[in-house]
Scaffold this motif. Sequence first.
Motif, mmCIF file in Angstrom:
data_model
loop_
_atom_site.group_PDB
_atom_site.id
_atom_site.type_symbol
_atom_site.label_atom_id
_atom_site.label_comp_id
_atom_site.label_asym_id
_atom_site.label_seq_id
_atom_site.Cartn_x
_atom_site.Cartn_y
_atom_site.Cartn_z
ATOM 1 N N UNK A 65 85.693 40.312 47.561
ATOM 2 C CA UNK A 65 85.925 41.665 48.066
ATOM 3 C C UNK A 65 85.198 42.699 47.226
ATOM 4 N N UNK A 66 85.246 42.586 45.918
ATOM 5 C CA UNK A 66 84.534 43.445 44.961
ATOM 6 C C UNK A 66 84.996 44.902 44.925
ATOM 7 N N UNK A 67 86.034 45.262 45.667
ATOM 8 C CA UNK A 67 86.492 46.651 45.677
ATOM 9 C C UNK A 67 88.002 46.701 45.886
ATOM 10 N N UNK A 127 91.988 59.294 52.181
ATOM 11 C CA UNK A 127 90.880 59.340 53.127
ATOM 12 C C UNK A 127 90.427 57.959 53.570
ATOM 13 N N UNK A 128 91.137 56.912 53.192
ATOM 14 C CA UNK A 128 90.757 55.561 53.599
ATOM 15 C C UNK A 128 90.817 55.434 55.111
ATOM 16 N N UNK A 129 89.957 54.612 55.660
ATOM 17 C CA UNK A 129 89.912 54.375 57.091
ATOM 18 C C UNK A 129 90.323 52.941 57.367
ATOM 19 N N UNK A 130 91.308 52.729 58.211
ATOM 20 C CA UNK A 130 91.765 51.376 58.486
ATOM 21 C C UNK A 130 90.780 50.617 59.353
ATOM 22 N N UNK A 131 90.970 49.298 59.505
ATOM 23 C CA UNK A 131 90.117 48.527 60.400
ATOM 24 C C UNK A 131 90.111 49.160 61.784
ATOM 25 N N UNK A 169 92.240 50.410 48.939
ATOM 26 C CA UNK A 169 91.609 49.518 49.920
ATOM 27 C C UNK A 169 92.632 48.587 50.571
ATOM 28 N N UNK A 170 93.897 48.893 50.378
ATOM 29 C CA UNK A 170 94.969 48.183 51.072
ATOM 30 C C UNK A 170 95.661 49.204 51.966
ATOM 31 N N UNK A 208 97.322 45.474 55.087
ATOM 32 C CA UNK A 208 96.114 44.724 55.388
ATOM 33 C C UNK A 208 94.995 45.211 54.480
ATOM 34 N N UNK A 209 94.058 44.347 54.227
ATOM 35 C CA UNK A 209 92.944 44.639 53.333
ATOM 36 C C UNK A 209 91.817 45.310 54.095
ATOM 37 N N UNK A 210 91.378 46.466 53.619
ATOM 38 C CA UNK A 210 90.233 47.143 54.223
ATOM 39 C C UNK A 210 88.953 46.492 53.722
ATOM 40 N N UNK A 211 87.884 46.537 54.507
ATOM 41 C CA UNK A 211 86.599 46.036 54.015
ATOM 42 C C UNK A 211 86.169 46.812 52.765
ATOM 43 N N UNK A 212 85.450 46.138 51.883
ATOM 44 C CA UNK A 212 84.952 46.777 50.652
ATOM 45 C C UNK A 212 84.202 48.046 51.021
#
Length: 82
Positions: free
Chosen positions: A53-55, A3-7, A60-61, A74-78
């Motif tokens: 980043x803390x997460x 369910x992660x959302x990319x930039x 989160x990648x 790419x790294x997603x925001x925390x």
Amino acid sequence: MNAATPPGGALGTGQALHDFLLQRGPLPLPEALRLLRPVADALVSMHQSGASHLDLHPATIWVEPDPQGMPMAQLLPAGQGG
């Protein structure tokens, strides 16, 4: 797909690193280094500016194909990972 959302906020053709690795299995070292280099570069840049980043975890990648069809991470925001 995770369910992660990319930039940019829209789910594209990519997936979280966690799901990518579940589908592909272990990567050869050269491929893993090429894939994760942009993530390492982003973390270095963040740390040099005093941010953390803390997460950081495989959700989160975000991995999606580059213009040549090769996986690109790419790294997603925390807080945006699944």
